[in-house]
Write a protein that holds these residues in place. Structure first.
Motif, short mmCIF file in Angstrom:
data_model
loop_
_atom_site.label_atom_id
_atom_site.label_comp_id
_atom_site.label_asym_id
_atom_site.label_seq_id
_atom_site.Cartn_x
_atom_site.Cartn_y
_atom_site.Cartn_z
N SER A 33 48.16 47.19 40.19
CA SER A 33 48.21 46.73 41.57
C SER A 33 47.41 45.43 41.71
O SER A 33 46.23 45.37 41.38
N LEU A 34 48.05 44.40 42.22
CA LEU A 34 47.34 43.15 42.48
C LEU A 34 46.59 43.24 43.81
O LEU A 34 45.65 42.50 44.04
N ILE A 35 47.01 44.15 44.67
CA ILE A 35 46.29 44.38 45.92
C ILE A 35 44.87 44.82 45.59
O ILE A 35 43.91 44.32 46.16
N GLU A 36 44.74 45.74 44.66
CA GLU A 36 43.41 46.22 44.26
C GLU A 36 42.72 45.23 43.33
O GLU A 36 41.52 45.02 43.43
N GLY A 37 43.47 44.62 42.42
CA GLY A 37 42.88 43.71 41.45
C GLY A 37 42.18 42.53 42.08
O GLY A 37 41.09 42.14 41.65
N LEU A 38 42.77 41.97 43.14
CA LEU A 38 42.15 40.81 43.76
C LEU A 38 40.98 41.17 44.67
O LEU A 38 40.34 40.30 45.22
N LYS A 39 40.69 42.44 44.80
CA LYS A 39 39.47 42.87 45.48
C LYS A 39 38.27 42.77 44.54
O LYS A 39 37.14 42.68 44.99
N LYS A 40 38.53 42.78 43.22
CA LYS A 40 37.41 42.77 42.27
C LYS A 40 37.33 41.52 41.40
O LYS A 40 36.27 41.23 40.87
N TYR A 41 38.42 40.78 41.26
CA TYR A 41 38.40 39.58 40.42
C TYR A 41 38.12 38.33 41.24
O TYR A 41 38.64 38.18 42.35
N ARG B 235 47.45 38.99 50.59
CA ARG B 235 48.01 40.35 50.50
C ARG B 235 46.89 41.36 50.23
O ARG B 235 46.84 42.41 50.84
N SER B 236 45.99 41.01 49.30
CA SER B 236 44.91 41.91 48.94
C SER B 236 43.97 42.17 50.12
O SER B 236 43.49 43.28 50.31
N ASP B 237 43.73 41.13 50.91
CA ASP B 237 42.85 41.27 52.08
C ASP B 237 43.53 41.99 53.24
O ASP B 237 42.90 42.28 54.25
N GLY B 238 44.82 42.29 53.11
CA GLY B 238 45.54 43.00 54.16
C GLY B 238 45.94 42.10 55.33
O GLY B 238 46.34 42.60 56.38
#
Length: 126
Positions: free
Chosen positions: A64-72, A112-115
């Motif tokens: 999931s890039l939604i979750e990945g961009l929360k940590k990278y 997208r990751s930030d909603g």
């Protein structure tokens, strides 16, 4: 006096951090985005990233890039995309995604990751 100086330093650091974390995208109504972010959506489509990461960036074969961009960080993201990560069994390198392309792709995926950006097609801001 020292307390006031310390408080001033802390406030300056907080202001600097807030500015550094300014969103790399602009969005209205969930699907209207600035030109850079719209270009990022186009890069997403052209590179066919949905084959592994799913049409809504929520993961399939790839994570999931939604979750990945929360940590990278942006730099980590660029390294993973451009250089690949575990290319023999994971993310292949995409050396053609450099400069403006990778920068705009990051903007779109971060939104997208930030909603802030809704799944699906995006449109230009009017």
């Amino acid at each position: 006096m020292i307390r006031k100086q310390l408080a001033a330093v802390v406030l300056a650091a907080l202001a600097s951090t807030a500015m550094a974390q300014e969103a790399p995208y602009k969005v209205a109504e969930g699907n209207k985005v600035d030109a850079k972010t719209l270009n990022g959506w186009k890069v997403w489509r052209q590179a066919a990233c949905e084959r592994c990461h799913g049409a809504n960036q929520e993961g399939m074969v790839g994570p999931s890039l939604i979750e990945g961009l929360k940590k990278y960080t942006k730099e980590e993201f660029i390294g993973i995309v451009v250089d690949g990560s575990h290319a023999d069994r994971g993310m292949p390198p995409h050396p053609f995604l450099k400069g403006e392309k990778i920068d705009s792709l990051f903007s779109y995926l971060k939104g997208r990751s930030d909603g802030k950006i809704a799944p699906g097609k995006v449109n230009p801001m009017e």
